[in-house]
Design a protein around this motif. Structure first.
Motif, mmCIF file in Angstrom:
data_model
loop_
_atom_site.group_PDB
_atom_site.id
_atom_site.type_symbol
_atom_site.label_atom_id
_atom_site.label_comp_id
_atom_site.label_asym_id
_atom_site.label_seq_id
_atom_site.Cartn_x
_atom_site.Cartn_y
_atom_site.Cartn_z
ATOM 1 N N ILE A 49 1.067 -1.088 0.301
ATOM 2 C CA ILE A 49 0.144 0.090 0.014
ATOM 3 C C ILE A 49 1.255 1.264 0.005
ATOM 4 O O ILE A 49 1.991 0.961 0.765
ATOM 5 C CB ILE A 49 -0.381 0.179 1.432
ATOM 6 N N LEU A 50 0.546 2.423 -1.311
ATOM 7 C CA LEU A 50 1.370 3.704 -1.035
ATOM 8 C C LEU A 50 0.990 4.370 0.196
ATOM 9 O O LEU A 50 -0.777 4.529 0.060
ATOM 10 C CB LEU A 50 1.732 4.077 -1.976
ATOM 11 N N VAL A 51 1.657 4.924 0.826
ATOM 12 C CA VAL A 51 0.729 5.388 2.674
ATOM 13 C C VAL A 51 1.276 7.246 1.905
ATOM 14 O O VAL A 51 2.223 7.187 1.682
ATOM 15 C CB VAL A 51 1.018 4.973 3.754
ATOM 16 N N THR A 52 0.669 8.447 1.649
ATOM 17 C CA THR A 52 1.161 9.860 1.687
ATOM 18 C C THR A 52 0.966 10.285 2.358
ATOM 19 O O THR A 52 -0.225 9.932 3.526
ATOM 20 C CB THR A 52 0.066 10.259 0.131
ATOM 21 N N GLY A 53 1.791 10.516 3.435
ATOM 22 C CA GLY A 53 2.098 11.439 4.380
ATOM 23 C C GLY A 53 1.604 10.853 5.413
ATOM 24 O O GLY A 53 0.983 10.956 6.358
#
Ligand code: NAD
Ligand code: UD1
Length: 343
Positions: free
Chosen positions: A8-12
């Motif tokens: 999963i890409l988690v921005t922030g």
């Protein structure tokens, strides 16, 4: 969980909500990649996550508005989906710098969605806010309540919500969860992850913990003449770990559903006075306070109807106000300077 999972890409992901969510994802077996420009967070969050048992994760220091950074990330990984926290969140600052808020929050979201589309990753969880309900006509607030914006921050969230709804309508291949958070507070019970505001806190709980520690002389209670049981403002405070788990639940629910818009709150309205009293009692510490004028733009009452989250996400907030107060205080006392505290 089942087999090997795509990341999963988690921005922030280094921020307050992002860091707790990264840990909840790791605990559920999801590999995670974090993109954060560190404008409002510390890279030491990553060491703390390791310490709490999260496996090593890839961290990219970069801006969500930078298409080349995004394309490089999507070329390297086959993401299962994206949780998009990156953005600016201070209401007062948004009034002073509206274009900056539209740039980061709306521009950033559009860059991200375009990069996702190019990479054919069309599953996203978006951080919205109860601020989209403005001054609510009724409480508890259902997701069907009218939406409005009273400041540029709120407008930026509403613009992103509109873009996401429209995108889903035009291209049903997208799976989108719009999560409207009420008031996340507290910290991880270990005392190793928490909220580390820069400068004077805007929000109630971090202000209360700093007063209790003696870093600030007293709490200003913004108005005690609201039409609420004790005259102070009523909000729906939820534990940050419950909120983090809500994101894992939303990702799971998105495997089967196209567009989800849900409130994440407890459904309980709590006044400023009762939060302060609970904090003082649970932690056996004084919180000197004085009543001052209302803060412009504040509403009297804002709390969620949390039913839809339970039905659609099989999620509900489980932790109590006492847990929120105890965990916020543990974090504050163990990390008086936030992540710059030693060790
Ligand atoms: P936060 O500031 O702690 O975390 C946001 C993170 O995003 C920070 O680590 C910051 O460095 C990063 N960031 C900011 N702009 C960026 C950019 N252009 N590119 C890359 N990284 C960037 O805030 P938070 O409380 O964790 O909030 C996360 C999200 O949830 C935000 O979108 C916020 O608007 C939303 N939200 C927060 C609350 C709340 O009370 N905390 C309530 C409702 C909604
Ligand atoms: C704020 C944001 C809102 C955001 C929400 C959740 C503003 C105007 N609104 O709302 O956009 O979605 O956080 O992050 O900033 N209070 C005091 N003294 C203080 C601080 C707060 O009395 O020093 C009171 C407020 O008047 C309010 C309650 O405490 O009644 C909660 O305040 P806060 O934590 O700032 O959250 P919201 O007002 O809900």
């Amino acid at each position: 969980m089942h087999g090997i999972m795509n990341p999963i890409l988690v921005t922030g992901g280094c921020g307050f909500i992002g860091s707790h969510t990264v840990l909840a994802l790791a605990e559920s077996g999801w590999p995670v990649v974090v993109l954060d420009n560190l404008s409002n967070s510390s890279p030491r969050v990553l060491e703390r996550l390791r310490e709490l048992g999260a496996p090593p994760l890839e961290f990219v220091q970069g801006d969500v508005r930078d298409a080349s950074v995004l394309d490089a990330l999507f070329a390297r990984h086959r993401f299962e989906g994206v949780i998009h926290f990156a953005g600016l969140k201070a209401v007062g600052e948004s009034v002073a710098q509206p274009l900056r808020y539209f740039d980061h929050n709306v521009g950033g979201t559009l860059q991200l969605l375009q990069a996702m589309d190019r990479a054919q990753v069309r599953r996203v969880v978006f951080s919205s806010s109860a601020t989209v309900y403005g001054d609510p006509a009724q409480v508890p607030i259902p997701e069907t309540a009218p939406l409005t914006a009273t400041n540029p921050y709120g407008r930026s969230k509403l613009m992103c919500e509109d873009a996401l709804r429209s995108l889903h309508q035009a291209d049903p291949r997208w799976s989108i969860a719009i999560l409207r958070y009420f008031n996340p507070v507290g910290a991880h019970p270990s005392g190793r992850l928490g909220e580390a505001p820069q400068g004077v806190p805007n929000n109630l709980m971090p202000y209360v913990t700093q007063v209790a520690l003696g870093l600030r002389p007293h709490l200003q209670i913004f108005g005690d003449d609201y039409p609420t049981p004790d005259g102070t403002g009523v909000r729906d405070y939820l534990h940050i770990c419950d909120l983090a788990e809500g994101h894992v639940a939303a990702l799971r629910a998105l495997q089967a559903q196209g567009l989800l818009t849900v409130n994440l709150g407890t459904g309980q309205g709590v006044s400023v006075r009762s939060l302060v009293e609970t904090f003082a009692q649970v932690n056996q510490v004084a919180v000197p306070s004085q009543v001052v004028a209302r803060r412009p733009g504040d509403v009297a009452q804002c709390y969620a109807d949390p039913q839809l989250a339970q039905t659609r996400l099989h999620w509900r907030a489980r932790r109590s106000l006492a847990d929120m107060c105890a965990d916020a205080w543990r974090w504050q006392t163990q990390n008086p300077q936030g992540y710059d505290s030693t060790p």
